[in-house]
Design a protein around this motif. Structure first.
Motif, PDB file in Angstrom:
ATOM      1  N   GLU A  31      11.494   4.585   9.370  1.00 15.92           N
ATOM      2  CA  GLU A  31      11.833   6.433  10.337  1.00 15.92           C
ATOM      3  C   GLU A  31      11.929   6.435  12.021  1.00 15.92           C
ATOM      4  OE1 GLU A  31       7.896   7.557   9.372  1.00 15.92           O
ATOM      5  OE2 GLU A  31       7.781   7.527   7.550  1.00 15.92           O
ATOM      6  N   THR A  32      12.108   7.087  12.516  1.00 12.84           N
ATOM      7  CA  THR A  32      12.493   6.998  13.560  1.00 12.84           C
ATOM      8  C   THR A  32      11.054   6.266  14.399  1.00 12.84           C
ATOM      9  OG1 THR A  32      13.929   9.148  13.930  1.00 12.84           O
ATOM     10  CG2 THR A  32      13.172   8.429  15.768  1.00 12.84           C
ATOM     11  N   ALA A  33      10.257   7.200  14.837  1.00 11.19           N
ATOM     12  CA  ALA A  33       9.164   6.789  15.411  1.00 11.19           C
ATOM     13  C   ALA A  33       8.574   5.341  15.084  1.00 11.19           C
ATOM     14  CB  ALA A  33       8.176   7.347  14.556  1.00 11.19           C
ATOM     15  N   GLU A  34       8.849   4.827  13.336  1.00 11.73           N
ATOM     16  CA  GLU A  34       8.615   3.477  13.476  1.00 11.73           C
ATOM     17  C   GLU A  34       9.871   2.186  14.700  1.00 11.73           C
ATOM     18  OE1 GLU A  34       7.043   3.343   9.070  1.00 11.73           O
ATOM     19  OE2 GLU A  34       9.338   2.995   9.371  1.00 11.73           O
ATOM     20  N   ILE A  70       0.713  16.578  25.789  1.00 15.97           N
ATOM     21  CA  ILE A  70       0.563  15.084  23.987  1.00 15.97           C
ATOM     22  C   ILE A  70       1.913  14.334  24.410  1.00 15.97           C
ATOM     23  CG2 ILE A  70       0.940  14.538  22.021  1.00 15.97           C
ATOM     24  CD1 ILE A  70       0.198  17.594  21.638  1.00 15.97           C
ATOM     25  N   GLY A  71       3.492  14.944  24.824  1.00 12.09           N
ATOM     26  CA  GLY A  71       4.263  13.881  25.634  1.00 12.09           C
ATOM     27  C   GLY A  71       4.075  12.941  26.559  1.00 12.09           C
ATOM     28  N   ASP A  72       3.236  13.416  27.699  1.00 12.37           N
ATOM     29  CA  ASP A  72       2.796  12.707  28.397  1.00 12.37           C
ATOM     30  C   ASP A  72       1.933  10.836  27.781  1.00 12.37           C
ATOM     31  OD1 ASP A  72       4.081  13.652  30.690  1.00 12.37           O
ATOM     32  OD2 ASP A  72       2.222  15.162  31.166  1.00 12.37           O
ATOM     33  N   GLY A  73       0.961  11.725  27.313  1.00  6.80           N
ATOM     34  CA  GLY A  73       0.062  11.168  26.357  1.00  6.80           C
ATOM     35  C   GLY A  73       0.593  10.052  25.408  1.00  6.80           C
ATOM     36  N   ILE A  74       1.854  10.597  24.904  1.00  3.98           N
ATOM     37  CA  ILE A  74       2.728   9.371  24.082  1.00  3.98           C
ATOM     38  C   ILE A  74       3.158   8.536  24.994  1.00  3.98           C
ATOM     39  CG2 ILE A  74       4.957   9.409  22.144  1.00  3.98           C
ATOM     40  CD1 ILE A  74       3.741  12.202  21.803  1.00  3.98           C
ATOM     41  N   TRP A  75       4.450   8.806  25.654  1.00  4.32           N
ATOM     42  CA  TRP A  75       4.955   8.902  26.779  1.00  4.32           C
ATOM     43  C   TRP A  75       4.486   7.876  28.525  1.00  4.32           C
ATOM     44  CZ3 TRP A  75       8.790   7.068  24.092  1.00  4.32           C
ATOM     45  CH2 TRP A  75       9.064   7.640  22.184  1.00  4.32           C
ATOM     46  N   ARG A  76       3.635   8.612  28.520  1.00  3.76           N
ATOM     47  CA  ARG A  76       3.343   8.215  29.937  1.00  3.76           C
ATOM     48  C   ARG A  76       2.332   7.652  30.694  1.00  3.76           C
ATOM     49  NH1 ARG A  76       7.908   9.263  30.888  1.00  3.76           N
ATOM     50  NH2 ARG A  76       9.045  10.858  31.145  1.00  3.76           N
ATOM     51  N   THR A 103       0.804  -1.028  -0.239  1.00  3.36           N
ATOM     52  CA  THR A 103      -0.295  -0.014  -0.095  1.00  3.36           C
ATOM     53  C   THR A 103       0.624   1.306  -0.065  1.00  3.36           C
ATOM     54  OG1 THR A 103      -0.065   0.028   2.612  1.00  3.36           O
ATOM     55  CG2 THR A 103      -1.607  -1.313   1.253  1.00  3.36           C
ATOM     56  N   THR A 104       0.131   2.361  -0.357  1.00  4.54           N
ATOM     57  CA  THR A 104       1.331   4.174  -0.025  1.00  4.54           C
ATOM     58  C   THR A 104       1.255   3.784   1.002  1.00  4.54           C
ATOM     59  OG1 THR A 104      -0.319   4.187  -1.735  1.00  4.54           O
ATOM     60  CG2 THR A 104       0.481   6.093  -0.599  1.00  4.54           C
ATOM     61  N   ARG A 105       2.921   4.840   1.816  1.00  3.81           N
ATOM     62  CA  ARG A 105       3.464   4.961   2.804  1.00  3.81           C
ATOM     63  C   ARG A 105       2.536   6.103   3.102  1.00  3.81           C
ATOM     64  NH1 ARG A 105       9.634   5.037   3.409  1.00  3.81           N
ATOM     65  NH2 ARG A 105       9.784   6.261   6.075  1.00  3.81           N
ATOM     66  N   ASP A 106       1.480   5.850   4.249  1.00  2.00           N
ATOM     67  CA  ASP A 106       1.627   7.008   5.495  1.00  2.00           C
ATOM     68  C   ASP A 106       1.808   7.946   5.333  1.00  2.00           C
ATOM     69  OD1 ASP A 106       0.329   8.769   6.779  1.00  2.00           O
ATOM     70  OD2 ASP A 106      -1.132   6.505   8.194  1.00  2.00           O
ATOM     71  N   PRO A 107       2.024   9.716   4.578  1.00  2.00           N
ATOM     72  CA  PRO A 107       2.666  10.313   4.392  1.00  2.00           C
ATOM     73  C   PRO A 107       3.066  11.064   6.175  1.00  2.00           C
ATOM     74  CG  PRO A 107       0.840  11.079   4.016  1.00  2.00           C
ATOM     75  CD  PRO A 107       0.629   9.867   3.598  1.00  2.00           C
ATOM     76  N   ARG A 108       2.360  10.589   7.028  1.00  2.00           N
ATOM     77  CA  ARG A 108       1.802  11.652   8.672  1.00  2.00           C
ATOM     78  C   ARG A 108       3.368  10.828   9.154  1.00  2.00           C
ATOM     79  NH1 ARG A 108      -3.288   9.955  11.160  1.00  2.00           N
ATOM     80  NH2 ARG A 108      -2.852   8.060   9.604  1.00  2.00           N
ATOM     81  N   PRO A 109       4.145  11.506   9.869  1.00  2.00           N
ATOM     82  CA  PRO A 109       4.725  11.378  10.659  1.00  2.00           C
ATOM     83  C   PRO A 109       4.401  10.697  11.455  1.00  2.00           C
ATOM     84  CG  PRO A 109       4.959  13.938  10.738  1.00  2.00           C
ATOM     85  CD  PRO A 109       4.023  13.580   9.489  1.00  2.00           C
ATOM     86  N   GLY A 110       5.174  10.154  12.818  1.00  2.00           N
ATOM     87  CA  GLY A 110       4.809   9.925  13.854  1.00  2.00           C
ATOM     88  C   GLY A 110       4.859  10.724  14.769  1.00  2.00           C
ATOM     89  N   LEU A 111       3.866  10.893  15.692  1.00  2.00           N
ATOM     90  CA  LEU A 111       4.447  11.858  17.147  1.00  2.00           C
ATOM     91  C   LEU A 111       5.608  11.457  18.259  1.00  2.00           C
ATOM     92  CD1 LEU A 111       0.551  12.472  18.288  1.00  2.00           C
ATOM     93  CD2 LEU A 111       2.314  13.880  17.877  1.00  2.00           C
ATOM     94  N   SER A 112       5.926  10.490  18.061  1.00  2.00           N
ATOM     95  CA  SER A 112       6.474   9.854  18.882  1.00  2.00           C
ATOM     96  C   SER A 112       8.660   9.952  18.368  1.00  2.00           C
ATOM     97  CB  SER A 112       6.725   8.289  19.220  1.00  2.00           C
ATOM     98  OG  SER A 112       6.862   7.373  18.233  1.00  2.00           O
ATOM     99  N   PHE A 122      -0.059   8.673  15.491  1.00  2.00           N
ATOM    100  CA  PHE A 122      -0.162   8.672  17.111  1.00  2.00           C
ATOM    101  C   PHE A 122       1.031   6.749  17.158  1.00  2.00           C
ATOM    102  CE2 PHE A 122      -1.088   6.722  21.444  1.00  2.00           C
ATOM    103  CZ  PHE A 122      -0.512   8.144  22.397  1.00  2.00           C
ATOM    104  N   ASP A 123       0.608   6.505  16.264  1.00  2.00           N
ATOM    105  CA  ASP A 123       0.966   4.540  16.103  1.00  2.00           C
ATOM    106  C   ASP A 123       1.461   4.352  14.875  1.00  2.00           C
ATOM    107  OD1 ASP A 123       1.973   2.944  16.740  1.00  2.00           O
ATOM    108  OD2 ASP A 123       1.180   1.587  18.504  1.00  2.00           O
ATOM    109  N   THR A 124       2.989   4.118  15.224  1.00  2.00           N
ATOM    110  CA  THR A 124       3.350   3.825  13.824  1.00  2.00           C
ATOM    111  C   THR A 124       2.629   2.051  13.035  1.00  2.00           C
ATOM    112  OG1 THR A 124       5.323   3.727  14.138  1.00  2.00           O
ATOM    113  CG2 THR A 124       4.570   5.816  13.131  1.00  2.00           C
ATOM    114  N   VAL A 125       2.861   1.644  14.469  1.00  2.00           N
ATOM    115  CA  VAL A 125       2.599   0.273  14.232  1.00  2.00           C
ATOM    116  C   VAL A 125       1.366  -0.301  13.608  1.00  2.00           C
ATOM    117  CG1 VAL A 125       2.528  -1.728  15.183  1.00  2.00           C
ATOM    118  CG2 VAL A 125       4.735  -0.247  15.734  1.00  2.00           C
TER     119      VAL A 125
END
Length: 272
Positions: free
Chosen positions: A153-156, A46-52, A13-22, A78-81
């Motif tokens: 990518e870093t987020a992946e 947002i950082g707390d939502g991602i990491w905590r 499929t086409t790669r999602d162009p949106r970067p991952g928040l993480s 929010f999640d690249t997986v």
């Protein structure tokens, strides 16, 4: 690098162009918010939502206004997986994760549980991938035989850790060690690997001590030299597999470019 024998699916499929928040630094996230008239303190929420919080989606980050959650979801993932298949072995002490990315590429992570023994505390070590496939082509490695698809990518990279951390948190446990020894050669995707290490080590993000992070290489000498100049605190592991060039030329094809003597010299300088 080493991998289980699960095949890697070519992108379908086409790669999602949106970067991952993480994959964003706190500064990058704050700048994005300020540019849209949002208060800077939203970056911490947002950082707390991602990491905590252990949230699995932006909809679960209830400290943010609904409109901002929608705007973030339109701009970032929010999640690249996208999906993960888990397989247990060793009576549950080893969990192999097969992660599907937005373009259909598959990468693996392995979570290894080490129960407490004597004075040793329990450990939960996660082995993660830095590339989909691998260009090194070691004949003993299933990933090498399948060839190279792309850099992650870093987020992946980071989201493999977040995925395991959320599962462990449900049992009041945590990832204690991260090893870059899954699919791919980390030093051939070094900029993103370093960014991922920064995210994992940053106290404001994942907060794992640098001494609990290991980056493994099959002997990319320029990458080793670059790390030596940067002076990182994480551990560098080098996989030789053979001490003589004729055999290592076969086992690790990179040896034809950077032979044993060059790899060992770079390792000695790094350890000095």
């Amino acid at each position: 690098m080493a991998s289980a024998s699960t095949p890697i699916a070519l992108p379908v499929t086409t790669r999602d162009p949106r970067p991952g928040l993480s994959g964003l630094t706190p500064g990058e996230l704050e700048a994005w918010l300020v540019a849209r008239g949002q208060p800077a303190y939203r970056a911490k929420q947002i950082g707390d939502g991602i990491w905590r919080t252990g949230a699995w989606s932006l909809e679960e980050v209830l400290t943010l206004p609904s409109a901002l959650r929608s705007e973030l979801a339109a701009a970032f993932r929010f999640d690249t997986v996208a999906d993960t298949e888990r397989r247990l072995s060793d009576e549950g002490l080893t969990e192999k994760g097969l992660h599907r990315l937005s373009d259909g590429a598959l990468v693996e992570s392995v979570l290894m549980h080490y129960p407490a023994r004597g004075a040793q505390r329990e450990r939960h070590t996660l082995c993660i991938s830095s590339q989909a496939g691998c260009a090194v082509g070691c004949p003993f490695c299933a990933t090498g035989e399948l060839g190279f698809t792309r850099d992650l990518e870093t987020a992946e990279i980071v989201d493999q850790v977040r995925h395991a951390a959320r599962r462990l948190a449900a049992a009041a446990r945590r990832v204690t060690n991260v090893v870059f020894m899954g699919m791919g050669e980390p030093l051939l995707n070094l900029d993103r690997v370093l960014a991922a290490v920064d995210a994992l080590n940053d106290r404001k993000r994942f907060g794992l001590g640098a001494r609990h992070i290991t980056v493994s290489t099959s002997g990319v000498v320029p990458g080793i030299r670059r790390l030596t100049a940067l002076g990182p605190q994480f551990t560098l592991a080098i996989s030789l597999h053979a001490a003589r060039d004729p055999l290592r030329d076969v086992l690790v094809p990179l040896n034809r470019r950077w032979p044993v003597a060059e790899v060992v010299a770079a390792a000695r300088d790094h350890a000095a």
